[in-house]
Scaffold this motif. Sequence first.
Motif, PDB file in Angstrom:
ATOM      1  N   ALA A 184      48.950  41.898  50.221  1.00 26.04           N
ATOM      2  CA  ALA A 184      48.709  42.988  51.168  1.00 26.04           C
ATOM      3  C   ALA A 184      50.002  43.707  51.515  1.00 26.04           C
ATOM      4  N   GLU A 185      51.081  42.948  51.657  1.00 29.37           N
ATOM      5  CA  GLU A 185      52.379  43.567  51.958  1.00 29.37           C
ATOM      6  C   GLU A 185      52.890  44.370  50.766  1.00 29.37           C
ATOM      7  N   VAL A 186      52.702  43.839  49.563  1.00 38.31           N
ATOM      8  CA  VAL A 186      53.098  44.576  48.363  1.00 38.31           C
ATOM      9  C   VAL A 186      52.343  45.900  48.281  1.00 38.31           C
ATOM     10  N   ARG A 187      51.038  45.868  48.485  1.00 37.15           N
ATOM     11  CA  ARG A 187      50.245  47.094  48.406  1.00 37.15           C
ATOM     12  C   ARG A 187      50.688  48.116  49.452  1.00 37.15           C
ATOM     13  N   ARG A 188      50.930  47.642  50.652  1.00 39.17           N
ATOM     14  CA  ARG A 188      51.349  48.558  51.722  1.00 39.17           C
ATOM     15  C   ARG A 188      52.677  49.223  51.379  1.00 39.17           C
ATOM     16  N   GLN A 189      53.644  48.423  50.934  1.00 38.55           N
ATOM     17  CA  GLN A 189      54.955  48.985  50.627  1.00 38.55           C
ATOM     18  C   GLN A 189      54.936  49.830  49.359  1.00 38.55           C
ATOM     19  N   ALA A 190      54.144  49.432  48.372  1.00 38.57           N
ATOM     20  CA  ALA A 190      54.071  50.214  47.133  1.00 38.57           C
ATOM     21  C   ALA A 190      53.553  51.621  47.420  1.00 38.57           C
ATOM     22  N   GLU A 191      52.548  51.719  48.265  1.00 38.73           N
ATOM     23  CA  GLU A 191      52.033  53.039  48.620  1.00 38.73           C
ATOM     24  C   GLU A 191      53.084  53.840  49.369  1.00 38.73           C
ATOM     25  N   GLU A 192      53.806  53.177  50.253  1.00 41.47           N
ATOM     26  CA  GLU A 192      54.837  53.854  51.040  1.00 41.47           C
ATOM     27  C   GLU A 192      55.966  54.384  50.157  1.00 41.47           C
ATOM     28  N   HIS A 193      56.316  53.625  49.112  1.00 44.32           N
ATOM     29  CA  HIS A 193      57.468  53.991  48.276  1.00 44.32           C
ATOM     30  C   HIS A 193      57.086  54.625  46.943  1.00 44.32           C
ATOM     31  N   GLY A 194      55.802  54.853  46.714  1.00 41.69           N
ATOM     32  CA  GLY A 194      55.378  55.542  45.513  1.00 41.69           C
ATOM     33  C   GLY A 194      55.486  54.729  44.241  1.00 41.69           C
ATOM     34  N   LEU A 195      55.320  53.413  44.341  1.00 37.97           N
ATOM     35  CA  LEU A 195      55.333  52.556  43.160  1.00 37.97           C
ATOM     36  C   LEU A 195      53.904  52.136  42.815  1.00 37.97           C
ATOM     37  N   ASP A 196      53.694  51.827  41.554  1.00 40.29           N
ATOM     38  CA  ASP A 196      52.338  51.571  41.071  1.00 40.29           C
ATOM     39  C   ASP A 196      51.934  50.103  41.177  1.00 40.29           C
ATOM     40  N   VAL A 197      50.686  49.914  41.565  1.00 43.59           N
ATOM     41  CA  VAL A 197      50.063  48.598  41.613  1.00 43.59           C
ATOM     42  C   VAL A 197      48.905  48.588  40.629  1.00 43.59           C
ATOM     43  N   VAL A 198      48.823  47.535  39.833  1.00 37.43           N
ATOM     44  CA  VAL A 198      47.713  47.352  38.907  1.00 37.43           C
ATOM     45  C   VAL A 198      46.949  46.105  39.334  1.00 37.43           C
ATOM     46  N   THR A 199      45.666  46.261  39.555  1.00 41.64           N
ATOM     47  CA  THR A 199      44.817  45.126  39.907  1.00 41.64           C
ATOM     48  C   THR A 199      44.362  44.434  38.630  1.00 41.64           C
ATOM     49  N   VAL A 200      44.609  43.130  38.562  1.00 43.52           N
ATOM     50  CA  VAL A 200      44.282  42.339  37.375  1.00 43.52           C
ATOM     51  C   VAL A 200      43.028  41.530  37.663  1.00 43.52           C
ATOM     52  N   ASP A 201      41.981  41.772  36.856  1.00 44.38           N
ATOM     53  CA  ASP A 201      40.741  41.022  37.034  1.00 44.38           C
ATOM     54  C   ASP A 201      40.286  40.335  35.753  1.00 44.38           C
ATOM     55  N   GLY A 202      41.100  40.405  34.713  1.00 45.40           N
ATOM     56  CA  GLY A 202      40.774  39.735  33.462  1.00 45.40           C
ATOM     57  C   GLY A 202      39.977  40.570  32.489  1.00 45.40           C
ATOM     58  N   THR A 203      39.629  41.802  32.849  1.00 48.48           N
ATOM     59  CA  THR A 203      38.819  42.623  31.951  1.00 48.48           C
ATOM     60  C   THR A 203      39.657  43.350  30.905  1.00 48.48           C
ATOM     61  N   VAL A 204      40.969  43.475  31.135  1.00 47.95           N
ATOM     62  CA  VAL A 204      41.854  44.141  30.173  1.00 47.95           C
ATOM     63  C   VAL A 204      42.548  43.074  29.339  1.00 47.95           C
ATOM     64  N   PRO A 205      42.358  43.061  28.019  1.00 49.46           N
ATOM     65  CA  PRO A 205      43.025  42.064  27.175  1.00 49.46           C
ATOM     66  C   PRO A 205      44.544  42.179  27.273  1.00 49.46           C
ATOM     67  N   VAL A 206      45.211  41.052  27.103  1.00 47.76           N
ATOM     68  CA  VAL A 206      46.670  41.030  27.189  1.00 47.76           C
ATOM     69  C   VAL A 206      47.284  42.025  26.207  1.00 47.76           C
ATOM     70  N   ALA A 207      46.750  42.089  24.988  1.00 50.68           N
ATOM     71  CA  ALA A 207      47.308  42.997  23.983  1.00 50.68           C
ATOM     72  C   ALA A 207      47.233  44.446  24.451  1.00 50.68           C
ATOM     73  N   ASP A 208      46.141  44.809  25.113  1.00 51.58           N
ATOM     74  CA  ASP A 208      46.014  46.176  25.617  1.00 51.58           C
ATOM     75  C   ASP A 208      46.986  46.421  26.761  1.00 51.58           C
ATOM     76  N   ARG A 209      47.130  45.429  27.633  1.00 46.08           N
ATOM     77  CA  ARG A 209      48.075  45.573  28.741  1.00 46.08           C
ATOM     78  C   ARG A 209      49.489  45.753  28.199  1.00 46.08           C
ATOM     79  N   VAL A 210      49.831  45.013  27.175  1.00 38.23           N
ATOM     80  CA  VAL A 210      51.167  45.112  26.582  1.00 38.23           C
ATOM     81  C   VAL A 210      51.404  46.509  26.031  1.00 38.23           C
ATOM     82  N   GLU A 211      50.429  47.069  25.349  1.00 36.91           N
ATOM     83  CA  GLU A 211      50.587  48.409  24.794  1.00 36.91           C
ATOM     84  C   GLU A 211      50.717  49.447  25.908  1.00 36.91           C
TER      85      GLU A 211
END
Length: 243
Positions: A184-211
């Motif tokens: 929750a703290e990461v999400r709050r600060q990321a929005e404040e500072h304009g950095l990206d958050v990616v939610t990981v739920d297992g639906t994206v294969p590792v190979a695709d994430r790497v690309e």
Amino acid sequence: MSPQLQNDDVADRLAHVRWIVGGCGAGKSTVARALAERCGAEVYNGDRAEHSWLARCTPQRHPRLAALRGTAAGGMWEGRTSEQVFRSMASLYGETAGFLAEDLRTGPGDRVVLVDYFGILPRDLVPLLARPEHAVFLLPTPEFREAALRARYADRGRAQATWGGGDPAGMLALRLGRDALWDAEVRRQAEEHGLDVVTVDGTVPVADRVEQLAARFGLGLGGRAEDAPAEARTRLTTCEPHR
């Protein structure tokens, strides 16, 4: 972060560094290793580096980090609530950022370095970034994290090394609660500072994430960093915005 690091051109000196950071159980290490193999980059493992920081920290400048020296397995968890453990984290107060910067500045600069680490917040990472797209915070869904941690600590030896003689089920519940507060703290600060958050739920294969990350980070083969096109740099945000 110390004034010396703030006043130095640290971001320019770390322009070869890419950051795969975020929450526990998000698959950061798996992605970092696969991306390093694909691109010929080097991985800097922050969890392992913490052992040297304990020897280098001082109670005056790093009181929470120094308090961990000599702590027995499970000592930081026993008799505490998730909130208390969260509030005692050295990284919540920026005590780890200076060590990261020092290590990376003195490390190899002739190829890309991928930082695989949990304990840095967006507020403390921003001064170390040459570009915002050089970092991504991976945060797992609660279900994904619980499954990952249950699998990790199914090994009794590993569980005992982390939690000592404490009840594994109770310790896991504390850990999940602490990690939810961190996310929750990461999400709050990321929005404040304009950095990206990616939610990981297992639906994206590792190979695709790497690309995706290779394109976002502007990584070519052989550990070279290149200028990524704008559409590649924003691909993760387009597919998975702040949640």
